[in-house]
Write an enzyme that holds these catalytic residues in place. Structure first.
Site, short mmCIF file in Angstrom:
data_model
loop_
_atom_site.label_atom_id
_atom_site.label_comp_id
_atom_site.label_asym_id
_atom_site.label_seq_id
_atom_site.Cartn_x
_atom_site.Cartn_y
_atom_site.Cartn_z
CB CYS A 58 12.17 41.60 1.80
SG CYS A 58 10.39 41.46 1.56
CB CYS B 182 -4.09 43.29 -1.23
SG CYS B 182 -4.18 42.95 0.54
CB CYS C 133 -0.84 42.47 -3.77
SG CYS C 133 0.52 41.39 -3.28
CB CYS D 182 4.49 41.48 -3.08
SG CYS D 182 4.90 42.13 -1.53
N1 SAH Z 1 0.71 40.12 3.64
C1 SAH Z 1 1.52 41.07 4.34
C2 SAH Z 1 2.95 41.15 3.84
C3 SAH Z 1 3.22 41.10 2.38
S1 SAH Z 1 3.03 42.51 1.39
C4 SAH Z 1 0.88 42.43 4.34
O1 SAH Z 1 -0.18 42.59 3.76
O2 SAH Z 1 1.41 43.33 4.98
C5 SAH Z 1 4.19 43.73 1.89
C6 SAH Z 1 3.68 45.14 1.64
O3 SAH Z 1 3.70 45.49 0.25
C7 SAH Z 1 2.24 45.33 2.10
O4 SAH Z 1 2.12 46.57 2.73
C8 SAH Z 1 1.50 45.31 0.78
O5 SAH Z 1 0.24 45.90 0.91
C9 SAH Z 1 2.45 46.03 -0.12
N2 SAH Z 1 2.28 45.83 -1.56
C10 SAH Z 1 1.92 44.70 -2.21
N3 SAH Z 1 1.88 44.91 -3.54
C11 SAH Z 1 2.24 46.19 -3.73
C12 SAH Z 1 2.40 47.01 -4.88
N4 SAH Z 1 2.15 46.55 -6.10
N5 SAH Z 1 2.78 48.29 -4.69
C13 SAH Z 1 3.03 48.77 -3.45
N6 SAH Z 1 2.91 48.06 -2.34
C14 SAH Z 1 2.51 46.78 -2.47
#
Ligand code: SAH
Length: 345
Positions: free
Chosen positions: A106, A117, A120, A334
Site C-alpha cells: 500500500c 476526511c 483520517c 493512513c
Molecule cells: N485518498 C484516498 C486514499 C487514501 S485513504 C481515499 O480517500 O480513498 C485509504 C482508505 O482508508 C480510504 O477509504 C479512507 O477513507 C480510509 N481511512 C482513512 N483513515 C481511516 C481510519 N482512521 N479508519 C478507517 N479507514 C480510514
C-alpha cells in the site's frame, strides 16, 4: 537549474535524454533495466556502466531512492509498516501485507493530504506536496529490496489523494506496468479515491485496466458531508454515476470502502439506505471498523455490530466483505505512523 528526476522518465524519454548526452541509445535500455528491473539503489550498483558515464549521470540527473527510517512489524500478522525519508527530508509511509494469494504493498501518493476526511490522520496538517512518479515507485522497490519478497499487488491507499496528483499517478502507472520494467499487471493495481468526479471520468477514458475503489463511508449526502468535505463539492449520486461509468468503460472491479463509525454510519437505517443506494451497481462493499485516531473521538463499530451490518447488506443482495484489519498494532491506519514520528521529533 533543478536536475531531471531520472527514475520518473519513460524508456522513450530516457532514450532521448541519454542521446542528448551524446551516448548511444542502448545505454538507456541498460539504465532503465537497472532502475526498474534490478531496482538499483544508486549508479554505483550498475556494473556495466562506466565510471565516466556514472559521473555524467549524476551531474545531470537526480536519482530517487527512499531511505527507510523506521520499520514496524506487526506481532499479529505479517504486516510491516515502513516510514521512508524523501530527499527533501519529508517522510511518508507505506505498508507491506502478506496474503495467501500474494504480497501486497500500500503506497502513499502525497505527503499529507488536503481532502480533510474527519477520521483520517493523514489530512490533519493538510498537504505538503505531491509525490513524484519515482517516489511512488520506489516505495514498492524499496520494500521489495528490504523484504526480499515478490510484490504482486499494489494499492494506492496510503496517505494522500491519488486523483489530486493525477499526472504523476498516471506516469507511475505507466512505469509500474511497463514491460521493460517490473511489468506488473494493471489488473493487480487498485487506486482508491475520496471521489473527485472529473478525474474519475478522466481515468475512465485512459484505456487502463486498473481497479477503482471509492471511499464512500455514508449512505446519503448529508452524512457523507459530515465525514468527508469532498461531498460538498460532488454530490453522492454524481460520484456513484462516475464510478458506474468507470466500470462500464473498463469492466474492472469496483469497490466501495465503508469505514464503520459507531453510532455515526453503522445503524440499521444506514444499512437499509446503503442497500437502496447501491442497488444494481456491480461492486463490492468493503467494511472496515474505523481505526481510531487520538485527535478525534470516533469509535469503531464492534465485531457484532459489523457482522450485523454485513448481514443486513447481504440480505439486500449487496456483495460485501469485512476487511481484515492488518497491522492494527503498528499504527496501521493512513498517516498514523508518520504523525507519531513527526511528533516525536
Ligand atoms: N485518498 C484516498 C486514499 C487514501 S485513504 C481515499 O480517500 O480513498 C485509504 C482508505 O482508508 C480510504 O477509504 C479512507 O477513507 C480510509 N481511512 C482513512 N483513515 C481511516 C481510519 N482512521 N479508519 C478507517 N479507514 C480510514
Amino acid at each position: 537549474m533543478e536536475k531531471t528526476d531520472i527514475k520518473s522518465l519513460t524508456l522513450a524519454e530516457l532514450t532521448e535524454a541519454i542521446k542528448g548526452l551524446g551516448e548511444p541509445a542502448f545505454r538507456a535500455k541498460q539504465l532503465y533495466e537497472w532502475m526498474h528491473r534490478k531496482m538499483a539503489r544508486d549508479y554505483e550498483e550498475m556494473t556495466n556502466i562506466s565510471k565516466a558515464l556514472k559521473q555524467k549521470l549524476s551531474d545531470n540527473f537526480a536519482y530517487t531512492c527512499l531511505r527507510a527510517v523506521r520499520v514496524q512489524e506487526s506481532q499479529i500478522d505479517d504486516t510491516k509498516k515502513f516510514l521512508f525519508a524523501l530527499s527533501d527530508g519529508n517522510v511518508i509511509e507505506s505498508v507491506f501485507m502478506k496474503y495467501k494469494f500474494g504480497n501486497s504493498v500500500c503506497i502513499s501518493s502525497q505527503v499529507g493530504c488536503r481532502m480533510g476526511c474527519k477520521f483520517c490522520a493523514s489530512t490533519l496538517d493538510g498537504v505538503e506536496r505531491n509525490l513524484l512518479p519515482s517516489e511512488m515507485l520506489d516505495q514498492i522497490y524499496s520494500i521489495a529490496r528490504i523484504t526480499g519478497e515478490k510484490i504482486s499487488r499494489v494499492v494506492v491507499m496510503g496517505s494522500g489523494e491519488p486523483l489530486d496528483n493525477y499526472d504523476n499517478l498516471l506516469k507511475f502507472i505507466k512505469l509500474l506496468t511497463d514491460e521493460n520494467g517490473i511489468n506488473m499487471s494493471q489488473r493487480n493495481l487498485t487506486v482508491s479515491t475520496c471521489g473527485i468526479v472529473p478525474n474519475i471520468l478522466r481515468l475512465a477514458e485512459e484505456n487502463l485496466s486498473i481497479n477503482l475503489a471509492l471511499s464512500l463511508h455514508a449512505s446519503n449526502n448529508d452524512k457523507r458531508k459530515e465525514l468527508m468535505p469532498i461531498a460538498n463539492q460532488y454530490e453522492i449520486h454524481e460520484v456513484l454515476d462516475a464510478c458506474k461509468t468507470y466500470f462500464d468503460k473498463t469492466d474492472r472491479q469496483l469497490t466501495f470502502e465503508y469505514s464503520l463509525v459507531s453510532g455515526v454510519n453503522d445503524t440499521e437505517e444506514d444499512a437499509a439506505e446503503l442497500s437502496e443506494l447501491l442497488k444494481g451497481i456491480n461492486a463490492v462493499v468493503n467494511l472496515i471498523p474505523v481505526n481510531p485516531i487520538k485527535e478525534r473521538t470516533f469509535k469503531p463499530t464492534d465485531r457484532a455490530g459489523a457482522l450485523s451490518f454485513k448481514n443486513k447488506l447481504e440480505k439486500n443482495h449487496i456483495n460485501v466483505t469485512i476487511r481484515r484489519e492488518m497491522g492494527r498494532d503498528i499504527d496501521g491506519a493512513c498517516g498514523q505512523l508518520r504523525r507519531r514520528h513527526l511528533e516525536e521529533e
